[in-house]
Design an enzyme around this catalytic site. Structure first.
Site, PDB file in Angstrom:
ATOM      1  N   ARG A 281       0.852  -1.191   0.000  1.00 22.48           N
ATOM      2  CA  ARG A 281       0.000   0.000   0.000  1.00 22.48           C
ATOM      3  C   ARG A 281       0.884   1.235   0.000  1.00 22.48           C
ATOM      4  O   ARG A 281       1.826   1.342   0.787  1.00 22.48           O
ATOM      5  CB  ARG A 281      -0.935   0.004   1.206  1.00 22.48           C
TER       6      ARG A 281
ATOM      7  N   ARG B 158       2.699   1.530  10.206  1.00 22.65           N
ATOM      8  CA  ARG B 158       2.236   1.849   8.854  1.00 22.65           C
ATOM      9  C   ARG B 158       3.402   1.724   7.873  1.00 22.65           C
ATOM     10  O   ARG B 158       4.171   2.659   7.669  1.00 22.65           O
ATOM     11  CB  ARG B 158       1.657   3.272   8.830  1.00 22.65           C
TER      12      ARG B 158
ATOM     13  N   GLU C 211      -6.590  -0.432  15.288  1.00 28.15           N
ATOM     14  CA  GLU C 211      -7.234  -1.393  14.395  1.00 28.15           C
ATOM     15  C   GLU C 211      -6.238  -2.430  13.878  1.00 28.15           C
ATOM     16  O   GLU C 211      -5.186  -2.081  13.333  1.00 28.15           O
ATOM     17  CB  GLU C 211      -7.878  -0.659  13.217  1.00 28.15           C
TER      18      GLU C 211
ATOM     19  N   SER D 180     -10.419  -6.122  10.230  1.00 32.02           N
ATOM     20  CA  SER D 180     -11.594  -5.447   9.690  1.00 32.02           C
ATOM     21  C   SER D 180     -12.478  -6.480   9.000  1.00 32.02           C
ATOM     22  O   SER D 180     -12.055  -7.130   8.046  1.00 32.02           O
ATOM     23  CB  SER D 180     -11.168  -4.369   8.694  1.00 32.02           C
TER      24      SER D 180
ATOM     25  N   ARG E  40       2.119  -5.241  11.777  1.00 25.70           N
ATOM     26  CA  ARG E  40       1.308  -4.440  12.706  1.00 25.70           C
ATOM     27  C   ARG E  40       0.979  -5.210  13.980  1.00 25.70           C
ATOM     28  O   ARG E  40       1.008  -4.651  15.073  1.00 25.70           O
ATOM     29  CB  ARG E  40       0.033  -3.950  12.035  1.00 25.70           C
TER      30      ARG E  40
END
Length: 426
Positions: free
Chosen positions: A258, A273, A347, A350, A388
């Protein structure tokens, strides 16, 4: 993408969905284009019928009549040809608008603008308390020599990561552990490539709108996916499967990429991130049955919760509001895991149910027991995403001497180790 007949008959619901999800869609323009396209197609059909009827008269006509009929046929052909650009332009414009039509959210979804208006449903586990001054994950990695951010930045640029020694083994152990748990629950493992064609992003619903988040391979018709959801969603594109093979449940393992465009200055320190990571993604394709799909949603959510419980990590479950759930979602829950150094939940998972929204874009269909062809329903949820997950893992399981305690469920994946790292002077 929704059924066009549904949009015509429920335009108010579609307008409301666009409004509460923050989707910039002119439903009036869409319906006007639809009407104009229907009128154009009707004109074409009338002219084609007239041309066909005219052609049938030619063999029986007199020489004088034949010449007139032939000329009329040519004129009709030219008129039809002249309509083709207008017809294509309307079709293309309507398709682009249809790709922006949001899914209708489930009645339980709270109305809200962004993640600040998500609703906490429950908390599981107690935020870790320490009898000493705890370190954050970056300090723990540095303490044990488990990372080399300066060197990897020279090699791969910012927001890249490199794990060494026991940290690298820990990452692999957690991923393997997650795949095993999902396999026990009936999810078939897929090892997928991140290289996909651009149309797969349209099919999954990441395009249009998410183009700036995706890395493109120059000189090739390929891009790098940010989740195994993208390639798995297109595996059966255009096919019609028998109903008895459904549901299909996959645990897709892949590298993920990403660009994180628009996130400059956010979470730049450590492993929160990064541009490239590893991910296990739960993905399900099933019959067009909302009740059964909601059961699958609950099961996939429970899978993720089980992983966190076995890893002995405190977390909370939140329901995403309309403004934070994405255009294609019927229902979406996030799981946020406790990060002690920040004193907040972040988070890590999801879970999403999309109805037939992806299936219509992709062409995911099955032949039902009623003999009719139906669009499937699709769901996805994170299994585990690394690095993460290492942030809450290292921070919650640190000991006063700097070592990292290994939860019982993970020890078999780490050669029986109960702790990682060398003890430091207290």
């Amino acid at each position: 993408m929704l059924d066009l007949k549904f949009i015509r008959e429920h335009s108010g619901e579609v307008r409301r969905a666009a409004e509460v999800k923050g989707v910039n869609l002119d439903v009036t323009e869409l319906l006007q284009l639809d009407r104009e396209l229907l009128e154009l197609k009707a004109r074409v059909e009338v002219m084609q019928a007239e041309r066909n009827q005219n052609a049938k008269l030619v063999p029986k006509a007199t020489p004088a009549e034949r010449a007139l009929l032939i000329q009329k046929g040519k004129d009709l052909g030219e008129s039809l040809k002249a309509l083709e650009p207008e017809l294509r332009a309307h079709e293309d414009a309507l398709k682009q608008l249809l790709l922006q039509v949001p899914q209708i959210p489930h009645p339980s979804v709270p109305i809200g603008r962004d993640d600040s208006e998500n609703v906490e449903l429950r908390r599981e586990g107690t935020p870790t308390e320490f009898g000493f001054a705890p370190k954050d994950h970056v300090a723990l990695l540095e303490l044990h020599g488990w990372a080399d951010p300066e060197r990897v930045a020279r090699v791969s640029g910012s927001r890249s990561y490199l794990l060494k020694g026991e940290a690298a083994r820990l990452e692999l152990a957690i991923i393997t552990f997650a795949l095993d748990v999902l396999a026990e629950r009936g999810f078939e493992m897929l090892s997928t490539t991140a290289l996909v064609r651009p149309e797969t992003f349209v099919a999954s619903g990441h395009f249009p709108g998410g183009e700036d988040q995706v890395y493109k391979i120059e000189g090739m018709d390929l891009m790098l996916a940010g989740t195994a959801e993208v390639p798995i969603n297109s595996l059966y594109a255009g096919e019609i499967l028998p109903e008895d093979v459904l549901p299909l449940r996959y645990a897709g393992y892949s590298s993920a990429f990403r660009s994180e465009a628009g996130s400059a200055g956010r979470d730049v320190r450590g492993l929160i991130r990064v541009h490239e990571f590893k991910k296990v993604e739960q993905y399900a394709l099933m019959q067009a049955d909302e009740a059964a799909a909601l059961d699958m949603f609950a099961a996939m959510l429970q899978n993720a919760e089980t992983l966190l419980q076995l890893l002995e990590l405190p977390y909370r479950v939140v329901q995403n509001c309309t403004g934070d759930m994405g255009a294609g979602k019927v229902l979406m829950y996030d799981i946020e895991t406790w990060v002690p150094s920040e004193g907040l939940y972040r988070e890590t998972h999801s879970c999403s149910y999309l109805g037939d929204w992806q299936a219509r874009r992709t062409g995911l269909r099955y032949k039902g027991s009623d003999g009719k062809v139906h669009f499937m329903h699709t769901l996805n949820n994170t299994g585990i995403a690394s690095p993460r997950i290492l942030v809450p893992f290292l921070e919650n399981h640190q000991m006063e001497n700097g070592q990292i305690r290994v939860p019982a469920a993970l020890r078999g994946y780490l050669g029986g180790r109960e702790v990682l790292g060398k003890a430091q002077p207290v």
